[in-house]
Design a protein around this motif. Structure first.
Motif, PDB file in Angstrom:
ATOM      1  N   LYS A 293      58.055 101.548  10.300  1.00  0.00           N
ATOM      2  CA  LYS A 293      59.126 100.793   9.641  1.00  0.00           C
ATOM      3  C   LYS A 293      58.610 100.089   8.389  1.00  0.00           C
ATOM      4  O   LYS A 293      59.312 100.017   7.367  1.00  0.00           O
ATOM      5  CB  LYS A 293      59.724  99.767  10.606  1.00  0.00           C
ATOM      6  CG  LYS A 293      60.551 100.362  11.724  1.00  0.00           C
ATOM      7  CD  LYS A 293      61.764 101.106  11.195  1.00  0.00           C
ATOM      8  CE  LYS A 293      62.604 101.679  12.324  1.00  0.00           C
ATOM      9  NZ  LYS A 293      63.736 102.494  11.818  1.00  0.00           N
ATOM     10  N   LEU A 294      57.383  99.567   8.458  1.00  0.00           N
ATOM     11  CA  LEU A 294      56.803  98.928   7.273  1.00  0.00           C
ATOM     12  C   LEU A 294      56.685  99.936   6.136  1.00  0.00           C
ATOM     13  O   LEU A 294      57.080  99.655   4.998  1.00  0.00           O
ATOM     14  CB  LEU A 294      55.422  98.351   7.606  1.00  0.00           C
ATOM     15  CG  LEU A 294      54.630  97.787   6.417  1.00  0.00           C
ATOM     16  CD1 LEU A 294      55.318  96.562   5.840  1.00  0.00           C
ATOM     17  CD2 LEU A 294      53.196  97.454   6.827  1.00  0.00           C
ATOM     18  N   ILE A 295      56.163 101.115   6.436  1.00  0.00           N
ATOM     19  CA  ILE A 295      56.005 102.145   5.407  1.00  0.00           C
ATOM     20  C   ILE A 295      57.363 102.612   4.890  1.00  0.00           C
ATOM     21  O   ILE A 295      57.541 102.830   3.683  1.00  0.00           O
ATOM     22  CB  ILE A 295      55.193 103.332   5.964  1.00  0.00           C
ATOM     23  CG1 ILE A 295      53.756 102.884   6.237  1.00  0.00           C
ATOM     24  CG2 ILE A 295      55.193 104.500   4.977  1.00  0.00           C
ATOM     25  CD1 ILE A 295      52.918 103.911   6.960  1.00  0.00           C
ATOM     26  N   ASP A 296      58.342 102.743   5.786  1.00  0.00           N
ATOM     27  CA  ASP A 296      59.692 103.117   5.356  1.00  0.00           C
ATOM     28  C   ASP A 296      60.240 102.127   4.343  1.00  0.00           C
ATOM     29  O   ASP A 296      60.940 102.509   3.391  1.00  0.00           O
ATOM     30  CB  ASP A 296      60.637 103.177   6.560  1.00  0.00           C
ATOM     31  CG  ASP A 296      60.389 104.394   7.436  1.00  0.00           C
ATOM     32  OD1 ASP A 296      59.683 105.313   6.995  1.00  0.00           O
ATOM     33  OD2 ASP A 296      60.914 104.414   8.570  1.00  0.00           O
ATOM     34  N   CYS A 297      59.952 100.834   4.549  1.00  0.00           N
ATOM     35  CA  CYS A 297      60.548  99.786   3.722  1.00  0.00           C
ATOM     36  C   CYS A 297      59.808  99.547   2.413  1.00  0.00           C
ATOM     37  O   CYS A 297      60.432  99.221   1.404  1.00  0.00           O
ATOM     38  CB  CYS A 297      60.619  98.475   4.510  1.00  0.00           C
ATOM     39  SG  CYS A 297      61.806  98.498   5.866  1.00  0.00           S
ATOM     40  N   ILE A 298      58.493  99.681   2.414  1.00  0.00           N
ATOM     41  CA  ILE A 298      57.745  99.374   1.177  1.00  0.00           C
ATOM     42  C   ILE A 298      57.148 100.604   0.528  1.00  0.00           C
ATOM     43  O   ILE A 298      56.766 100.558  -0.639  1.00  0.00           O
ATOM     44  CB  ILE A 298      56.636  98.332   1.422  1.00  0.00           C
ATOM     45  CG1 ILE A 298      55.523  98.911   2.297  1.00  0.00           C
ATOM     46  CG2 ILE A 298      57.202  97.061   2.024  1.00  0.00           C
ATOM     47  CD1 ILE A 298      54.311  98.011   2.404  1.00  0.00           C
ATOM     48  N   GLY A 299      57.049 101.717   1.282  1.00  0.00           N
ATOM     49  CA  GLY A 299      56.470 102.929   0.722  1.00  0.00           C
ATOM     50  C   GLY A 299      54.953 102.891   0.755  1.00  0.00           C
ATOM     51  O   GLY A 299      54.331 101.831   0.808  1.00  0.00           O
ATOM     52  N   ILE A 300      54.347 104.062   0.728  1.00  0.00           N
ATOM     53  CA  ILE A 300      52.886 104.141   0.624  1.00  0.00           C
ATOM     54  C   ILE A 300      52.443 103.575  -0.725  1.00  0.00           C
ATOM     55  O   ILE A 300      51.419 102.916  -0.847  1.00  0.00           O
ATOM     56  CB  ILE A 300      52.412 105.607   0.741  1.00  0.00           C
ATOM     57  CG1 ILE A 300      52.749 106.173   2.126  1.00  0.00           C
ATOM     58  CG2 ILE A 300      50.911 105.713   0.473  1.00  0.00           C
ATOM     59  CD1 ILE A 300      51.963 105.579   3.259  1.00  0.00           C
ATOM     60  N   TYR A 301      53.255 103.847  -1.742  1.00  0.00           N
ATOM     61  CA  TYR A 301      53.017 103.324  -3.089  1.00  0.00           C
ATOM     62  C   TYR A 301      54.152 102.368  -3.411  1.00  0.00           C
ATOM     63  O   TYR A 301      55.215 102.784  -3.882  1.00  0.00           O
ATOM     64  CB  TYR A 301      52.953 104.467  -4.104  1.00  0.00           C
ATOM     65  CG  TYR A 301      51.926 105.517  -3.751  1.00  0.00           C
ATOM     66  CD1 TYR A 301      50.581 105.302  -4.026  1.00  0.00           C
ATOM     67  CD2 TYR A 301      52.295 106.710  -3.135  1.00  0.00           C
ATOM     68  CE1 TYR A 301      49.626 106.256  -3.695  1.00  0.00           C
ATOM     69  CE2 TYR A 301      51.348 107.670  -2.800  1.00  0.00           C
ATOM     70  CZ  TYR A 301      50.013 107.437  -3.084  1.00  0.00           C
ATOM     71  OH  TYR A 301      49.079 108.371  -2.743  1.00  0.00           O
ATOM     72  N   PRO A 302      53.974 101.076  -3.142  1.00  0.00           N
ATOM     73  CA  PRO A 302      55.069 100.115  -3.342  1.00  0.00           C
ATOM     74  C   PRO A 302      55.578 100.079  -4.773  1.00  0.00           C
ATOM     75  O   PRO A 302      54.868 100.418  -5.723  1.00  0.00           O
ATOM     76  CB  PRO A 302      54.419  98.778  -2.955  1.00  0.00           C
ATOM     77  CG  PRO A 302      53.311  99.157  -2.033  1.00  0.00           C
ATOM     78  CD  PRO A 302      52.783 100.458  -2.562  1.00  0.00           C
TER      79      PRO A 302
END
Length: 373
Positions: A293-302
């Motif tokens: 969920k964290l990666i979904d929300c901020i992306g691998i490359y924020p």
């Protein structure tokens, strides 16, 4: 031509530049106002604040350290963050955590939730102005916002989001009983000092348990945000099944923000490197579903990251792809020969399978000369 706002490293500030945003002290007082023309004395003052970057108004499309401010989504208002930071500062400073202060905390968490829910896309960029001296305050607010974003993505009910948010904002409240010379030590802690710091979880739990308005969930967050799934956390070495979901969320956000922040003893690392570490610790330290969920929300490359593509072009991440976080939307700033592009355009990597991100660029140096890649 209208003025654009460019995030600029303080070491690149020059007399005559125009400040793009107000600069505040820890109490919320304006130190330098938006629109002021910088003098050498002002630049010296800014550097003394230990702030890494400020926003400058520019007529041109010249690029500075972290790219342009435009097109970088930010789902929460600056004023809300400032209010939250003042509340955390008050909470850290008061001998007794009283009901008035708790009401302020509840109110600001409710405001954060409303602002986050009102956004169609819950996407966050934490490339904010940070002062190392105010790390605990900035960290508490960032962890709260990140935790709420994950909670919303997990479809947690509003009442439980409130408990999550209050616990996240006050997760480090026990640090007010830790000597400042230990908290701010510019070198690694000794084993004895580390044992003293570890007590902040129990101190925080005991503080919050005294209030009738604080739920057990919120108090447990203060106690358990350093517990780990494999039982190697503290203070009670709980195993995964003994840690509630809300504490697991805050534990993850606590580590992510700490890794991507400058500390008195350690420089920050780029977000994608922090996520690489976190992914290695899935099911060891962190819950797999929450990490996703964290990666979904901020992306691998924020959003706000500067990247070098396989085409040798340089671009700014302006949007993330929740289906495939490794393939964001990139605004191209420099062409494959390193020449400035005057008519910027965007590339959706998810629709261009031959294009990949080769590296993240930590900073610009000189006139479009890059280092560290």
């Amino acid at each position: 031509m209208g003025r654009k706002m460019i995030k600029t490293n303080v070491n690149e500030l020059k007399e005559g530049m125009i400040l793009g945003e107000n600069l505040y002290d820890s109490f919320g007082n304006i130190l330098l106002g938006e629109g002021i023309v910088l003098k050498e004395s002002y630049i010296v003052k800014i550097k003394r604040l230990n702030i890494a970057d400020v926003y400058i108004k520019e007529k041109t499309q010249k690029i500075h350290n972290y790219g342009e401010k435009e097109n970088i989504k930010d789902p929460y208002l600056k004023e809300t963050r400032l209010q939250a930071k003042k509340i955390v500062k008050e909470a850290m400073g008061k001998l007794h955590f009283n009901e008035v202060l708790l009401d302020k905390t509840i109110a600001i968490v409710s405001k954060m939730i409303d602002e986050l829910i009102s956004n169609d896309e819950i996407i966050i960029s934490l490339r904010k102005l940070r002062s190392i001296d105010d790390y605990t305050l900035e960290h508490s607010v960032n962890v709260c916002i990140l935790s709420l974003i994950i909670g919303i993505a997990m479809k947690i009910e509003y009442s439980e989001l409130m408990e999550l948010g209050v616990g996240a904002m006050l997760h480090d409240i026990g640090k007010r009983f830790i000597p400042k010379e230990i908290l701010n030590k510019p070198s690694p802690l000794t084993l004895k000092e580390y044992e003293i710091v570890k007590n902040h979880t129990t101190y925080g739990y005991n503080i919050l348990k005294k209030s009738k308005k604080i739920s057990e969930i919120a108090a447990e967050i203060a106690l358990c945000h350093h517990e780990r799934l494999d039982g190697n956390g503290y203070p009670n070495k709980r195993m995964a099944s003994e840690i509630n979901t809300y504490s697991k969320i805050v534990a993850l956000c606590d580590v992510y923000d700490a890794l991507t922040s400058d500390r008195v003893y350690k420089k920050k690392i780029e977000p994608h490197k922090a996520l690489e570490y976190i992914c290695k610790m899935v099911n060891i330290q962190f819950d797999a579903q929450i990490v996703k969920k964290l990666i979904d929300c901020i992306g691998i490359y924020p959003i706000g990251s500067l990247v070098k593509l396989s085409t040798n072009e340089i671009g700014l991440v302006v949007d993330i792809n929740k289906i495939n976080p490794t393939k964001p939307v990139i605004k191209i700033l420099l062409d494959e020969k390193g020449r400035k592009i005057h008519n910027y355009f965007e590339v959706d990597i998810s629709k261009n399978p031959t294009i990949k991100i080769n590296d993240v660029i930590p900073k610009f140096e000189g006139d479009f000369k890059f280092t560290n890649f």
